[in-house]
Write an enzyme that holds these catalytic residues in place. Structure first.
Site, PDB file in Angstrom:
ATOM      1  N   GLU A 250      67.956  -0.004  83.750  1.00  0.00           N
ATOM      2  CA  GLU A 250      67.310  -0.610  82.587  1.00  0.00           C
ATOM      3  C   GLU A 250      66.442  -1.775  83.051  1.00  0.00           C
ATOM      4  O   GLU A 250      65.319  -1.929  82.615  1.00  0.00           O
ATOM      5  CB  GLU A 250      68.364  -1.096  81.566  1.00  0.00           C
ATOM      6  CG  GLU A 250      67.717  -1.726  80.337  1.00  0.00           C
ATOM      7  CD  GLU A 250      68.693  -2.095  79.224  1.00  0.00           C
ATOM      8  OE1 GLU A 250      69.795  -1.521  79.176  1.00  0.00           O
ATOM      9  OE2 GLU A 250      68.333  -2.943  78.394  1.00  0.00           O
ATOM     10  N   ARG A 328      76.620  -8.666  73.246  1.00  0.00           N
ATOM     11  CA  ARG A 328      77.277  -7.429  72.781  1.00  0.00           C
ATOM     12  C   ARG A 328      78.803  -7.516  72.960  1.00  0.00           C
ATOM     13  O   ARG A 328      79.556  -6.919  72.209  1.00  0.00           O
ATOM     14  CB  ARG A 328      76.705  -6.185  73.479  1.00  0.00           C
ATOM     15  CG  ARG A 328      77.091  -4.897  72.749  1.00  0.00           C
ATOM     16  CD  ARG A 328      76.438  -3.649  73.327  1.00  0.00           C
ATOM     17  NE  ARG A 328      75.172  -3.297  72.746  1.00  0.00           N
ATOM     18  CZ  ARG A 328      75.004  -2.653  71.591  1.00  0.00           C
ATOM     19  NH1 ARG A 328      76.061  -2.297  70.879  1.00  0.00           N
ATOM     20  NH2 ARG A 328      73.811  -2.360  71.151  1.00  0.00           N
ATOM     21  N   GLU A 730      76.719   5.840  74.593  1.00  0.00           N
ATOM     22  CA  GLU A 730      77.683   4.878  75.103  1.00  0.00           C
ATOM     23  C   GLU A 730      79.078   4.937  74.474  1.00  0.00           C
ATOM     24  O   GLU A 730      80.073   4.749  75.175  1.00  0.00           O
ATOM     25  CB  GLU A 730      77.124   3.452  74.930  1.00  0.00           C
ATOM     26  CG  GLU A 730      75.879   3.216  75.749  1.00  0.00           C
ATOM     27  CD  GLU A 730      75.217   1.899  75.405  1.00  0.00           C
ATOM     28  OE1 GLU A 730      74.586   1.805  74.337  1.00  0.00           O
ATOM     29  OE2 GLU A 730      75.339   0.966  76.200  1.00  0.00           O
TER      30      GLU A 730
HETATM   31  N1  LUZ Z   1      70.133  -2.990  76.282  1.00  0.00           N
HETATM   32  C1  LUZ Z   1      69.593  -3.997  75.598  1.00  0.00           C
HETATM   33  C2  LUZ Z   1      71.238  -2.363  75.860  1.00  0.00           C
HETATM   34  O1  LUZ Z   1      68.595  -4.548  76.035  1.00  0.00           O
HETATM   35  N2  LUZ Z   1      70.140  -4.365  74.441  1.00  0.00           N
HETATM   36  C3  LUZ Z   1      71.248  -3.797  73.939  1.00  0.00           C
HETATM   37  O2  LUZ Z   1      71.713  -4.158  72.874  1.00  0.00           O
HETATM   38  C4  LUZ Z   1      71.834  -2.764  74.674  1.00  0.00           C
HETATM   39  N3  LUZ Z   1      72.950  -2.177  74.258  1.00  0.00           N
HETATM   40  C5  LUZ Z   1      73.491  -1.227  74.988  1.00  0.00           C
HETATM   41  C6  LUZ Z   1      72.896  -0.839  76.160  1.00  0.00           C
HETATM   42  N4  LUZ Z   1      71.781  -1.398  76.590  1.00  0.00           N
HETATM   43 MO1  MOS Z   2      72.076   0.972  78.795  1.00  0.00          MO
HETATM   44  S1  MOS Z   2      73.795   0.129  79.320  1.00  0.00           S
HETATM   45  O1  MOS Z   2      72.057   1.672  77.359  1.00  0.00           O
HETATM   46  O2  MOS Z   2      70.856   0.884  79.808  1.00  0.00           O
END
Ligand code: LUZ
Ligand code: MOS
Length: 774
Positions: A250, A328, A730
């Site tokens: 990510e 979160r 998830e």
């Molecule tokens: N990524 C993010 C995430 O930037 N914000 C989120 O709330 C999130 N939640 C789950 C996985 N990735």
């Molecule tokens: Mo994610 S933990 O939804 O990149």
């Protein structure tokens, strides 16, 4: 694939697959995957003269760089150039949420594996040889590896955050029982099969195209532009698919793409940078370890009246996504339970580990582990089954979360009751009890795990997406969205949507690569929201085109637009098939000069959150479910095997049952791995010990439960979910938390004096010690 199947037979299989646009549609990638034809970054056709790069990283976790001698490395035959921060034309800064992370270290290093330089050579082998010739002198500084130590030394990423509801202090006065304790959950390596990597190529006019294994093409584009001091339009990022992401790509796919682009910028030549497994494990962050403490208060009838929790998040050396992950954790601190009085605080603790980052669940699992621990502790002290406490506190319709959102379409009780009834919990428990009575050397344990997971990026502005649809003049369709395919099957879902709206065979629809020139300014594929956000945008674009096409057909047939319908690649009028096929409809539209391209934007409605009050309505909806886990512990060896995991899961109205089941099974097993066998270990100097697949064990077919049963809960679905098919990426991971508590219960059956310990993962070593701990 059978060896003796001819190509044409396989092609026929493929065609059959394409024709079966059913709920159980196969993942469209399965065909090229089994033939080894799916393309990843390493499969890009490199151009003549391409250079290969490796990253030179810090051999110490914390210190001042006294000197670096690159001369021998530079002199090696085949080495083109070594890049450092001094070669950066823009900002040496890649921090996304907080600007606290340099691309290359300047005067100090903050973690073992921190990038310092990029060695570029004619081959990867030469680059690796050259890397070994670099001499570095570091004056070591004190190393912090744990969150607790960081907190003691006031070493934080940012200010702590708290979500509060009611008044815990007052509520504790009314509690019959109060328990306190500490918990630890370790990190977890994402272990995507395709390691981090990118390929950068120079285009004309100083433009650069990057092929990246990233969940966030826009993040790569934006950061590259910033580091190179270029406008974003000069950087194009393209993604075909990833060999897994799990959150690890990510944010942390970005530096490698920027480095390759930096070298391309200077050398005017293509540069390929793909980390090998050791480099990847050492240089990249993982799931955040959490050290937490809690205080839970219950009434006589086992209602949780008050819950206080303090989370210490081990954020690593810079922020990365830590603040969002911490947030979160607070959102999921009470899991599936309604608690009237909550005080929850999270500290993002700055340590000398690689910046920890997103991992499926994104801090949610860490939050849930603590309240499940608190419940298990209370249950064991009170001599009741944990499930009595769980059951007494399940979230109900219109209950309020600590963050102010009112729970709607709640399926917590429903999934719990369904799991108990369908799998006959009394019989399962009786069998465990009977087994334990009749066996001295083996003991079984059982645990229930309800889950509630909020769907949406918690950061409201990120909840948007766009889709671009072309209908070509022969009636074939090309689709671009911001969705990144990483094995989760999102492309299959996108294809289903377009094929459904246009009523065409799936073979007429092509899903294009994810590319920043076709769909811009995107959020990463993350937060389980990719299919919802991109699917809704796609649905909108397809419906606009459909509307236009219906007008065309109604004009030609001289009927009203409302009588027109598309079915099986034909125009239907008042439910009667006409002679006008889809292809004819498209050529007619072309002759009428109708636009056959549409771009649509979707932004999740209704959601909002006020960070000054820590209240709002951040989630489009929640996903629910319940798992039952049964384990058998070998009390001589401390080893264990899972007999079964039985789940009732809320898919809503699944649009793709096979894909959703795959996500649920994969998530579950990944969660079990986190709780049981996957053990990240750093030494006190901050060096990663679990630095290879020989020292870091993930579940394999032998360690997965013998029997995994995941049944759908019959629910209405949710309008905020794409075609009422709820997000599935998830939530199922958190079923795996049940594995931890099942093992605890088995140990207790063997060793009645055992006090539950909440220190995950529960490896066989820890089990063995616990079995014989007096
Ligand atoms: N990524 C993010 C995430 O930037 N914000 C989120 O709330 C999130 N939640 C789950 C996985 N990735
Ligand atoms: Mo994610 S933990 O939804 O990149």
């Amino acid at each position: 694939m059978h060896k003796n199947k001819s190509h044409s037979e396989l092609d026929k299989l493929k065609t059959n697959l394409e024709f079966s646009l059913k709920q159980s549609m196969k993942n469209i990638d399965s065909y090229t995957h089994v033939r080894g034809e799916s393309l990843y970054v390493d499969d890009v056709n490199v151009r003549e003269g391409t250079f290969y790069a490796v990253v030179f990283d810090s051999p110490k976790a914390h210190g001042k760089i006294k000197s670096i001698d690159y001369s021998e490395a530079e002199a090696l035959e085949g080495v083109e150039r070594i890049f450092t921060y001094k070669d950066i034309p823009g900002d040496n800064q890649i921090g996304g949420i907080i600007p606290d992370e340099p691309l290359f270290a300047e005067d100090e290093v903050h973690f073992w594996g921190m990038p310092i330089a990029l060695v570029v050579a004619k081959s990867e082998l030469i680059a690796r040889q050259a890397r070994r010739l670099i001499k570095i002198d570091i004056e070591e500084l004190p190393v912090i590896t744990t969150a607790k130590e960081a907190k003691e030394k006031d070493s934080f990423i940012n200010a702590p955050r708290s979500f509060n509801l009611g008044n815990t202090e007052k509520a504790f006065h009314d509690c019959e029982y109060i328990y306190e304790g500490e918990t630890f959950s370790n990190g977890q390596e994402q272990l995507y099969i395709e390691a981090q990597g990118s390929y950068a190529e120079p285009l004309e006019n100083g433009n650069i195209k990057i092929t990246s294994s990233t969940q966030g093409p826009t993040a790569v584009q934006k950061t590259t532009a910033k580091v190179l001091g270029l406008p974003m339009h000069k950087i194009e990022v393209d993604v075909t698919r990833l060999g897994g992401g799990f959150g690890g790509k990510e944010d942390q796919a970005t530096p490698w793409a920027v480095m390759a682009a930096l070298a391309t910028y200077h050398l005017k030549q293509s540069v390929k940078l793909i980390l090998n497994r050791h480099d990847d494990l050492r240089m990249t962050g993982k799931r955040h370890p959490y050290e937490s403490n809690y205080k839970i208060g219950l009434s006589k009838d086992l209602k949780i009246l008050a819950y206080e929790v303090e989370f210490l998040q081990n954020s690593g050396a810079s922020a990365d996504l830590s603040p969002a992950i911490a947030e979160r954790t607070l959102f999921h601190a009470t899991n599936s339970y309604f608690v009237q009085n909550v005080k929850s605080t999270v500290y993002s603790c700055k340590t000398n580990l690689p910046p920890n980052t997103a991992f499926r669940g994104f801090g949610g699992p860490q939050g849930m582990f603590v309240i499940e621990s608190a419940i298990a502790k209370a249950a064991s002290e009170l001599g009741v089954a944990a499930r009595q406490i769980q059951e007494a506190n399940l979230l109900q319709e219109n209950d309020v979360f600590s963050y102010g959102q009112i729970a709607k379409q709640v399926e917590a009780q429903n999934s719990w009751d369904a799991a108990k009834a369908i799998f006959n919990i009394e019989e399962l428990e009786q069998k465990v009890e009977d087994f334990n009575k009749n066996n001295a050397a083996f003991k079984k344990g059982l645990a229930l795990m309800p889950i509630t997971f909020g769907i949406s990026f918690t950061n409201t502005p990120m909840n948007h997406a766009r889709a671009l649809v072309h209908i070509y003049l022969d009636g074939s369709v090309g689709i671009s969205t911001a969705a990144v395919e990483m094995g989760q099957g999102v492309n299959t879902k996108m294809l289903q949507i377009a094929a459904k709206i246009f009523a065409v065979n799936t073979s007429k629809v092509k899903i294009e690569t994810t590319n920043t020139t076709r769909v811009a300014n995107t959020s990463p594929s993350a937060a389980s929201s990719t299919a919802d956000l991109n699917g809704k945008a796609l649905l909108k674009a397809c419906n606009s085109l459909l509307d236009r096409l219906k007008i065309v057909a109604s004009e030609v047939l001289n009927v009203s637009k409302d009588s027109i319908e598309l079915k099986d690649e034909f125009v239907y009028c008042n439910s009667e098939k006409t002679t006008m096929s889809w292809t004819e409809l498209i050529s007619t539209a072309m002759l009428k000069r109708i636009a056959l391209t549409e771009n649509a934007h979707y932004a999740t409605p209704e959601i909002h959150f006020d960070k000054t009050k820590e209240k709002g309505h951040p989630f489009a909806y929640h996903v629910f479910g319940t798992s039952i886990t049964i384990v058998t512990v070998d009390c001589t060896r401390g080893t264990y095997e899972f007999d079964a995991v039985k789940v009732v899961h809320d898919y809503g109205k699944s649009m793709s049952e096979g894909i959703d089941l795959g996500q649920a099974e994969g998530g579950l097993v990944q969660g079990m791995g986190w709780m049981t066998m996957e053990e990240i270990a750093y030494d006190t100097n901050g060096r990663l010990l679990s630095n290879a697949l020989s020292t870091y064990k993930v579940p394999d077919v032998f360690s997965v439960a013998k029997n995994i049963e995941i049944l759908p809960l019959e629910t209405l679905g949710n309008d905020m979910a794409i075609l009422k098919s709820k997000a599935v990426g998830e939530p199922p991971l958190m079923y795996g938390i049940g594995a931890y508590f099942a093992i605890q219960n088995a140990i207790k059956a063997f060793n009645p004096n055992y006090k539950h310990k909440f220190h995950a993962p529960m490896t066989p070593e820890k089990v063995l010690i616990s079995l014989y701990n007096k």
